[in-house]
Design a protein around this motif. Structure first.
Motif, short mmCIF file in Angstrom:
data_model
loop_
_atom_site.label_atom_id
_atom_site.label_comp_id
_atom_site.label_asym_id
_atom_site.label_seq_id
_atom_site.Cartn_x
_atom_site.Cartn_y
_atom_site.Cartn_z
N ASP A 248 0.83 -1.21 0.00
CA ASP A 248 0.00 0.00 0.00
C ASP A 248 0.86 1.25 0.00
O ASP A 248 0.54 2.26 -0.67
N LYS A 249 1.96 1.24 0.76
CA LYS A 249 2.86 2.40 0.81
C LYS A 249 3.50 2.65 -0.56
O LYS A 249 3.62 3.80 -1.00
N ILE A 250 3.90 1.57 -1.22
CA ILE A 250 4.49 1.68 -2.54
C ILE A 250 3.47 2.24 -3.53
O ILE A 250 3.76 3.14 -4.33
N VAL A 251 2.25 1.72 -3.46
CA VAL A 251 1.19 2.17 -4.36
C VAL A 251 0.89 3.65 -4.15
O VAL A 251 0.66 4.39 -5.11
N ASN A 252 0.91 4.11 -2.91
CA ASN A 252 0.68 5.53 -2.63
C ASN A 252 1.73 6.40 -3.31
O ASN A 252 1.42 7.48 -3.83
N SER A 253 2.96 5.94 -3.29
CA SER A 253 4.04 6.71 -3.94
C SER A 253 3.86 6.70 -5.46
O SER A 253 4.14 7.71 -6.13
N ILE A 254 3.39 5.59 -6.00
CA ILE A 254 3.14 5.51 -7.45
C ILE A 254 2.03 6.49 -7.83
O ILE A 254 2.12 7.21 -8.83
N ARG A 255 0.98 6.54 -7.03
CA ARG A 255 -0.12 7.47 -7.29
C ARG A 255 0.35 8.92 -7.23
O ARG A 255 -0.08 9.76 -8.03
N LEU A 256 1.24 9.21 -6.27
CA LEU A 256 1.76 10.56 -6.16
C LEU A 256 2.60 10.90 -7.39
O LEU A 256 2.50 12.02 -7.93
N ARG A 257 3.41 9.96 -7.85
CA ARG A 257 4.19 10.18 -9.08
C ARG A 257 3.25 10.49 -10.25
O ARG A 257 3.51 11.40 -11.05
N ASN A 258 2.15 9.74 -10.35
CA ASN A 258 1.20 9.97 -11.45
C ASN A 258 0.57 11.36 -11.37
O ASN A 258 0.35 12.01 -12.40
N LYS A 259 0.27 11.81 -10.16
CA LYS A 259 -0.29 13.15 -10.00
C LYS A 259 0.72 14.22 -10.41
O LYS A 259 0.36 15.23 -11.01
N ILE A 260 1.98 13.99 -10.08
CA ILE A 260 3.03 14.95 -10.45
C ILE A 260 3.13 15.05 -11.97
O ILE A 260 3.19 16.15 -12.53
N ILE A 261 3.10 13.91 -12.64
CA ILE A 261 3.30 13.88 -14.08
C ILE A 261 2.04 14.30 -14.84
O ILE A 261 2.10 15.10 -15.78
N HIS A 262 0.89 13.77 -14.43
CA HIS A 262 -0.32 13.97 -15.22
C HIS A 262 -1.18 15.15 -14.75
O HIS A 262 -2.00 15.65 -15.51
N GLU A 263 -1.00 15.57 -13.49
CA GLU A 263 -1.80 16.68 -12.97
C GLU A 263 -0.93 17.87 -12.54
O GLU A 263 -1.43 18.82 -11.95
N SER A 264 0.37 17.78 -12.83
CA SER A 264 1.31 18.86 -12.50
C SER A 264 1.28 19.24 -11.03
O SER A 264 1.38 20.41 -10.67
N GLN A 265 1.15 18.24 -10.17
CA GLN A 265 1.17 18.49 -8.73
C GLN A 265 2.62 18.56 -8.26
O GLN A 265 3.24 17.54 -7.96
N LEU A 266 3.15 19.76 -8.20
CA LEU A 266 4.56 19.93 -7.86
C LEU A 266 4.78 20.16 -6.36
O LEU A 266 5.92 20.13 -5.90
N SER A 267 3.70 20.40 -5.63
CA SER A 267 3.82 20.61 -4.19
C SER A 267 3.87 19.26 -3.49
O SER A 267 2.84 18.59 -3.31
N VAL A 268 5.08 18.83 -3.13
CA VAL A 268 5.30 17.52 -2.53
C VAL A 268 6.03 17.71 -1.20
O VAL A 268 6.98 18.49 -1.12
N LYS A 269 5.59 16.99 -0.20
CA LYS A 269 6.21 17.09 1.12
C LYS A 269 7.53 16.33 1.15
O LYS A 269 7.69 15.31 0.49
#
Length: 359
Positions: free
Chosen positions: A299-320
């Protein structure tokens, strides 16, 4: 609170004040000032005049042409100082100053460092001829450590705007160790020591690897780039690098497993076409033996994958920062697990880059 420190490079901005808004009703100020070092960088084959050096010069020649010292500031073009006369009347050729650390014998005779005017290293990330001094001012008056963190955050915000507006891509975000506060902090709280060389065992491993190169795997480079990006406060890039590293090692393992089980080319191609989420939640879940590969870990790995997808596909550059550290830690863990399972069959997994997987 006021903090004074220096940047490792020079910002081509007029000396002056630059306010930065961190949040509503929270504005800090940077006073920027370009500085020419009092000493020169011994790694360079040339240098500018040292601080105070011009005071002892009465005449000088640039490109063979005599220039009055008072007119030197008006000279805008690059030039090599061929000689100068000091106030004692002594003629000095800079390249023949024997106490120059770069003084050595050449086919043309003994030559040292050239003295130049109006020069700067193109795209200089290291401030070798000039650097920017920063005076940070905040009205908050927080604890030094917290204020320092605020200063770093505001400074990286300034650098981001500077890079975007100027396209000076060689100017990078700064990490904590890139700026050394020399005013506003006690000596005790800023202790830096020289690190020892790496231990003999590691040095020998490096020497052996240099003489016995093995195929490079992208994972090693990518996970190091992820750590570097996190260190440089580029947390969105850190996530991208980490998950790309994960995909490279997972696909290596899946291909290894398919060949080991002799699934055949058609099945191999089908497996390699699956997305990373499916590979981890289905294929790896069925094949990896390690007790560490739990549902919670997946689940932790999957969460990081989802965050990567948001960065790439939704331009979410604000990352903690913690998200980047978690991704690096978990990707490194899964890499250890997969490498352990492949060790008996894959020679490239035995020793190459094992030190990269250290936390």
């Amino acid at each position: 609170m006021v903090l004074v420190f220096c940047l490792p490079f020079c910002l081509l901005l007029p000396d002056g004040d630059y306010p930065v808004k961190l949040a509503e009703n929270d504005i800090v100020s940077f006073h920027l000032e370009k500085v020419i070092p009092k000493i020169f960088d011994e790694r360079l084959p040339y240098r500018g005049f040292l601080d105070g050096e011009l005071k002892n010069i009465s005449k000088l020649w640039i490109k063979g042409k005599q220039i009055d010292k008072s007119d030197l500031s008006k000279t805008k073009e690059f030039g090599v100082v061929t000689k100068y006369i000091d106030y004692k009347g002594k003629e000095i050729v800079p390249q023949l100053v024997k106490n120059d650390v770069n003084f050595h014998e050449t086919p043309l005779g003994y030559m040292g460092r050239q003295v130049v005017v109006n020069t700067e290293v193109t795209k200089d990330s290291y401030g070798r001829f000039r650097y920017t001094k920063v005076i940070y001012t905040s009205k908050n008056g927080q604890h030094l450590k917290k204020e320092y963190a605020r200063a770093l955050s505001a400074l990286n915000q300034l650098l981001y705007i500077y890079r975007v507006e100027t396209s000076d891509y060689w100017i990078t975000n700064l990490a904590e160790n890139d700026i050394l506060v020399y005013k506003g902090v006690s000596t005790k709280s800023q202790a830096y020591s020289i690190k020892d060389d790496h231990d003999t065992k590691l040095v020998n491993e490096i020497k052996e690897a240099l003489l016995n190169p093995k195929p490079e795997h992208p994972f090693m480079t990518l996970i190091l780039d992820s750590k570097k990006s996190s260190y440089e406060q580029n947390f969105h890039l850190s996530i991208i690098y980490a998950i790309t590293a994960l995909e490279s090692i997972v696909k290596l393992y899946v291909l290894f497993y398919a060949k080991k089980e002799k699934f055949g080319n058609k099945v191999e191609r089908k497996l390699m076409s699956l997305n990373l989420h499916l590979l981890i939640t289905t294929i790896l879940k069925m094949t990896v033996k390690s007790d560490q590969f739990t549902d919670e870990f997946i689940d932790k790995i999957v969460n990081s994958i989802r965050l990567r997808n948001k960065i790439i596909h939704e331009s979410q550059l604000s990352v903690k920062e913690q998200d980047a550290k978690t991704a690096i830690k978990n990707v490194t863990t899964i890499a250890r697990i997969l490498l352990d399972e492949m060790t008996e069959y894959c020679d490239t997994a035995q020793t190459t880059g094992t030190n990269t997987l250290k936390s």
